[in-house]
Design a protein around this motif. Structure first.
Motif, PDB file in Angstrom:
ATOM      1  N   ASN A   1      -2.864   1.344  10.452  1.00 20.80           N
ATOM      2  CA  ASN A   1      -3.628   1.795  11.621  1.00 20.80           C
ATOM      3  C   ASN A   1      -4.399   3.084  11.328  1.00 20.80           C
ATOM      4  OD1 ASN A   1      -2.651  -0.366  13.110  1.00 20.80           O
ATOM      5  ND2 ASN A   1      -0.898   0.790  13.892  1.00 20.80           N
ATOM      6  N   ARG A   2      -3.842   3.899  10.437  1.00 26.72           N
ATOM      7  CA  ARG A   2      -4.508   5.151  10.101  1.00 26.72           C
ATOM      8  C   ARG A   2      -5.680   4.936   9.149  1.00 26.72           C
ATOM      9  NH1 ARG A   2      -0.424   7.760   7.914  1.00 26.72           N
ATOM     10  NH2 ARG A   2      -1.108   7.600   5.758  1.00 26.72           N
ATOM     11  N   THR A   3      -5.551   3.978   8.231  1.00 30.39           N
ATOM     12  CA  THR A   3      -6.596   3.736   7.230  1.00 30.39           C
ATOM     13  C   THR A   3      -7.539   2.598   7.619  1.00 30.39           C
ATOM     14  OG1 THR A   3      -5.130   2.203   6.035  1.00 30.39           O
ATOM     15  CG2 THR A   3      -5.076   4.541   5.385  1.00 30.39           C
ATOM     16  N   TYR A   4      -7.222   1.888   8.689  1.00 32.72           N
ATOM     17  CA  TYR A   4      -8.010   0.721   9.120  1.00 32.72           C
ATOM     18  C   TYR A   4      -8.080  -0.348   8.031  1.00 32.72           C
ATOM     19  CZ  TYR A   4      -9.482   3.910  12.800  1.00 32.72           C
ATOM     20  OH  TYR A   4      -9.497   4.800  13.836  1.00 32.72           O
ATOM     21  N   LEU A   5      -7.007  -0.463   7.253  1.00 31.53           N
ATOM     22  CA  LEU A   5      -6.922  -1.474   6.191  1.00 31.53           C
ATOM     23  C   LEU A   5      -5.592  -2.210   6.337  1.00 31.53           C
ATOM     24  CD1 LEU A   5      -8.220   0.646   3.162  1.00 31.53           C
ATOM     25  CD2 LEU A   5      -9.471  -1.152   4.383  1.00 31.53           C
ATOM     26  N   PRO A   6      -5.501  -3.165   7.261  1.00 30.29           N
ATOM     27  CA  PRO A   6      -4.208  -3.823   7.492  1.00 30.29           C
ATOM     28  C   PRO A   6      -3.779  -4.761   6.372  1.00 30.29           C
ATOM     29  CG  PRO A   6      -5.918  -4.823   8.835  1.00 30.29           C
ATOM     30  CD  PRO A   6      -6.540  -3.636   8.192  1.00 30.29           C
ATOM     31  N   ILE A   7      -4.728  -5.450   5.745  1.00 29.21           N
ATOM     32  CA  ILE A   7      -4.351  -6.470   4.747  1.00 29.21           C
ATOM     33  C   ILE A   7      -3.651  -5.856   3.537  1.00 29.21           C
ATOM     34  CG2 ILE A   7      -5.263  -8.184   3.138  1.00 29.21           C
ATOM     35  CD1 ILE A   7      -7.332  -8.925   5.216  1.00 29.21           C
ATOM     36  N   PRO A   8      -4.159  -4.799   2.912  1.00 29.96           N
ATOM     37  CA  PRO A   8      -3.428  -4.225   1.759  1.00 29.96           C
ATOM     38  C   PRO A   8      -2.029  -3.758   2.115  1.00 29.96           C
ATOM     39  CG  PRO A   8      -5.672  -3.387   1.844  1.00 29.96           C
ATOM     40  CD  PRO A   8      -5.447  -4.118   3.119  1.00 29.96           C
ATOM     41  N   LEU A   9      -1.864  -3.173   3.298  1.00 30.29           N
ATOM     42  CA  LEU A   9      -0.532  -2.697   3.677  1.00 30.29           C
ATOM     43  C   LEU A   9       0.407  -3.856   3.995  1.00 30.29           C
ATOM     44  CD1 LEU A   9       0.223   0.282   3.646  1.00 30.29           C
ATOM     45  CD2 LEU A   9      -2.236  -0.062   3.847  1.00 30.29           C
ATOM     46  N   LEU A  10      -0.138  -4.955   4.516  1.00 28.92           N
ATOM     47  CA  LEU A  10       0.689  -6.147   4.707  1.00 28.92           C
ATOM     48  C   LEU A  10       1.158  -6.694   3.370  1.00 28.92           C
ATOM     49  CD1 LEU A  10      -1.241  -8.044   7.538  1.00 28.92           C
ATOM     50  CD2 LEU A  10       0.982  -6.915   7.720  1.00 28.92           C
ATOM     51  N   ILE A  11       0.296  -6.640   2.370  1.00 27.95           N
ATOM     52  CA  ILE A  11       0.681  -7.091   1.027  1.00 27.95           C
ATOM     53  C   ILE A  11       1.782  -6.197   0.464  1.00 27.95           C
ATOM     54  CG2 ILE A  11      -0.136  -7.372  -1.343  1.00 27.95           C
ATOM     55  CD1 ILE A  11      -2.861  -8.143  -0.205  1.00 27.95           C
ATOM     56  N   VAL A  12       1.672  -4.895   0.689  1.00 29.84           N
ATOM     57  CA  VAL A  12       2.717  -3.961   0.226  1.00 29.84           C
ATOM     58  C   VAL A  12       4.057  -4.296   0.876  1.00 29.84           C
ATOM     59  CG1 VAL A  12       3.468  -1.561   0.269  1.00 29.84           C
ATOM     60  CG2 VAL A  12       1.111  -2.108  -0.305  1.00 29.84           C
ATOM     61  N   ALA A  13       4.052  -4.510   2.195  1.00 28.86           N
ATOM     62  CA  ALA A  13       5.293  -4.841   2.893  1.00 28.86           C
ATOM     63  C   ALA A  13       5.862  -6.165   2.400  1.00 28.86           C
ATOM     64  CB  ALA A  13       5.044  -4.902   4.402  1.00 28.86           C
ATOM     65  N   ALA A  14       4.996  -7.172   2.243  1.00 31.54           N
ATOM     66  CA  ALA A  14       5.467  -8.481   1.776  1.00 31.54           C
ATOM     67  C   ALA A  14       6.056  -8.378   0.369  1.00 31.54           C
ATOM     68  CB  ALA A  14       4.315  -9.486   1.789  1.00 31.54           C
ATOM     69  N   PHE A  15       5.424  -7.569  -0.487  1.00 34.83           N
ATOM     70  CA  PHE A  15       5.926  -7.414  -1.855  1.00 34.83           C
ATOM     71  C   PHE A  15       7.338  -6.850  -1.857  1.00 34.83           C
ATOM     72  CE2 PHE A  15       6.651  -4.503  -5.415  1.00 34.83           C
ATOM     73  CZ  PHE A  15       6.532  -5.370  -6.487  1.00 34.83           C
ATOM     74  N   TRP A  16       7.570  -5.788  -1.093  1.00 31.10           N
ATOM     75  CA  TRP A  16       8.896  -5.170  -1.113  1.00 31.10           C
ATOM     76  C   TRP A  16       9.937  -6.040  -0.423  1.00 31.10           C
ATOM     77  CZ3 TRP A  16      10.152  -2.004  -4.579  1.00 31.10           C
ATOM     78  CH2 TRP A  16       9.245  -1.073  -5.068  1.00 31.10           C
ATOM     79  N   TYR A  17       9.548  -6.778   0.623  1.00 30.65           N
ATOM     80  CA  TYR A  17      10.494  -7.717   1.227  1.00 30.65           C
ATOM     81  C   TYR A  17      10.887  -8.805   0.223  1.00 30.65           C
ATOM     82  CZ  TYR A  17      10.260  -5.969   6.032  1.00 30.65           C
ATOM     83  OH  TYR A  17      10.391  -5.202   7.165  1.00 30.65           O
ATOM     84  N   LEU A  18       9.925  -9.278  -0.561  1.00 29.95           N
ATOM     85  CA  LEU A  18      10.226 -10.290  -1.571  1.00 29.95           C
ATOM     86  C   LEU A  18      11.147  -9.741  -2.657  1.00 29.95           C
ATOM     87  CD1 LEU A  18       6.750 -12.042  -2.002  1.00 29.95           C
ATOM     88  CD2 LEU A  18       8.850 -13.065  -1.103  1.00 29.95           C
ATOM     89  N   VAL A  19      10.923  -8.488  -3.056  1.00 31.41           N
ATOM     90  CA  VAL A  19      11.773  -7.879  -4.087  1.00 31.41           C
ATOM     91  C   VAL A  19      13.221  -7.779  -3.605  1.00 31.41           C
ATOM     92  CG1 VAL A  19      12.240  -5.736  -5.341  1.00 31.41           C
ATOM     93  CG2 VAL A  19       9.915  -6.635  -5.230  1.00 31.41           C
ATOM     94  N   VAL A  20      13.404  -7.244  -2.410  1.00 30.97           N
ATOM     95  CA  VAL A  20      14.756  -7.082  -1.876  1.00 30.97           C
ATOM     96  C   VAL A  20      15.403  -8.438  -1.634  1.00 30.97           C
ATOM     97  CG1 VAL A  20      16.121  -6.127   0.008  1.00 30.97           C
ATOM     98  CG2 VAL A  20      14.148  -4.866  -0.845  1.00 30.97           C
ATOM     99  N   THR A  21      14.634  -9.399  -1.120  1.00 31.03           N
ATOM    100  CA  THR A  21      15.178 -10.739  -0.896  1.00 31.03           C
ATOM    101  C   THR A  21      15.620 -11.379  -2.206  1.00 31.03           C
ATOM    102  OG1 THR A  21      13.779 -11.067   1.052  1.00 31.03           O
ATOM    103  CG2 THR A  21      14.656 -13.033  -0.006  1.00 31.03           C
ATOM    104  N   SER A  22      14.846 -11.181  -3.259  1.00 33.31           N
ATOM    105  CA  SER A  22      15.208 -11.742  -4.570  1.00 33.31           C
ATOM    106  C   SER A  22      16.520 -11.147  -5.073  1.00 33.31           C
ATOM    107  CB  SER A  22      14.091 -11.481  -5.580  1.00 33.31           C
ATOM    108  OG  SER A  22      12.874 -12.052  -5.146  1.00 33.31           O
ATOM    109  N   LEU A  23      16.692  -9.853  -4.893  1.00 29.99           N
ATOM    110  CA  LEU A  23      17.948  -9.221  -5.307  1.00 29.99           C
ATOM    111  C   LEU A  23      19.132  -9.766  -4.506  1.00 29.99           C
ATOM    112  CD1 LEU A  23      16.753  -5.511  -5.713  1.00 29.99           C
ATOM    113  CD2 LEU A  23      17.163  -7.200  -7.513  1.00 29.99           C
ATOM    114  N   LEU A  24      18.923  -9.958  -3.211  1.00 34.27           N
ATOM    115  CA  LEU A  24      19.994 -10.523  -2.386  1.00 34.27           C
ATOM    116  C   LEU A  24      20.331 -11.947  -2.810  1.00 34.27           C
ATOM    117  CD1 LEU A  24      18.928  -9.242   1.164  1.00 34.27           C
ATOM    118  CD2 LEU A  24      20.785  -8.386  -0.262  1.00 34.27           C
TER     119      LEU A  24
END
Length: 323
Positions: free
Chosen positions: A252-275
């Motif tokens: 919301n601060r940078t007006y760039l939602p797609i890159p930040l969604l990719i960042v969130a998805a990447f880290w969720y995938l990393v943690v999910t893989s470890l689990l």
């Protein structure tokens, strides 16, 4: 001459035994399917790499940002703490559901009915407003003197409310999973253990529960992964340090939602893989001596070669390689 006859003649006879020229089954559909999948993967990779709207430079900038890494730690804390509370309550509720005391059974049933029947978002909103309903937590005699009191906001902070709300909701689902695991163990084992003089609690802990874990672990692992993603709803309390909220704030601060969604998805995938890796080893531990070993696929060429090498001698009745 038919095709099968020609193959039989080509195979010939060895030591009086007619050998079959086995031909592996062709699977053209597999190759076609693999080619189609490879084509789609190549097209997707090209689109991801060449599309400038993904803003990979922004993704790289925030992928290891301090705020992002801190939010991952908070998300893990919410997940682990909530699952610990849920597992402890689920074991208790499952035992209560199996109890001969009707009060225990009804209380367990009501708990599962209530927390499964109301949305988790609604429950989190309630825990965020619990201080409005109960401004103070009081310890004392009912309708009598108060011994101790404390402000609710001091005890139930946003973090505590998030953990309690998530843990209580998840306990209802895990209680049914644990109950199914307990019922999967043959009741005769408990009767035999009790006949040997073992206490019922010891029978549950030493005999029933270890066997039930084979049924309990896989869905519990799925629920843990689901809990990781459910932490994104703690905004309802509000708790503002989890991964989803932090990435949305930066977007919301940078007006760039797609890159930040990719960042969130990447880290969720990393943690999910470890689990998932941890779940694999836990399943392997509790499945010792029980899980079926999948046999290796039979290779027709290897079988034919072995048959040729081990042809039976009609005179002696022994194989070629035998003694």
């Amino acid at each position: 001459m038919s095709r099968s006859t020609s193959r039989t003649n080509a195979a010939g006879r060895r030591n009086g035994v007619e050998l079959i020229d086995a031909v592996p089954v062709r699977h053209p559909g597999r190759w076609v399917g693999a080619a189609v999948i490879a084509l789609f993967v190549a097209l997707a990779a090209q689109s991801i790499v060449t599309n400038e709207n993904f803003r990979w430079d922004t993704v790289g900038k925030y992928l290891f940002d301090v705020l992002i890494l801190q939010s991952i730690a908070w998300t893990l804390l919410l997940t682990v703490s909530s699952m610990v509370i849920a597992i402890v309550l689920a074991i208790l509720l499952a035992f209560m559901r199996q109890s001969e005391n009707p009060l225990f059974r009804y209380v367990s049933w009501f708990w599962v009915w209530f927390f499964r029947g109301t949305p988790v978002y609604t429950q989190l909103v309630f825990w965020g407003l619990v201080a409005v309903l109960y401004p103070k937590i009081v310890l004392g005699v009912p309708f009598g003197p108060e011994w101790f009191s404390v402000d609710t906001d001091t005890v139930i902070t946003a973090l505590v409310a998030a953990i309690i709300g998530l843990g209580l909701n998840e306990s209802a689902y895990l209680a049914e999973i644990f109950r199914a695991g307990l019922k999967s163990v043959d009741g005769g084992q408990m009767e035999a253990a009790e006949a040997l003089g073992m206490r019922r609690s010891k029978v549950m802990w030493r005999i029933v529960l270890p066997q039930a874990m084979r049924v309990i672990v896989p869905p519990t692992g799925n629920e843990t992964i689901g809990m990781l993603k459910t932490t994104s709803l703690v905004l309802a309390i509000p708790f503002t340090l989890d991964l989803t909220f932090v990435t949305n704030t930066i977007a919301n601060r940078t007006y760039l939602p797609i890159p930040l969604l990719i960042v969130a998805a990447f880290w969720y995938l990393v943690v999910t893989s470890l689990l998932m890796v941890g779940q694999h080893f836990i399943e392997k531990h509790y499945g010792k001596g029980v899980d079926n070993v999948i046999p290796a696929p039979v290779k027709a060429t290897a079988v034919v070669a072995a048959a040729h090498a081990q042809a039976v001698d009609p005179a002696t009745g022994s194989t070629k390689g035998g003694k």
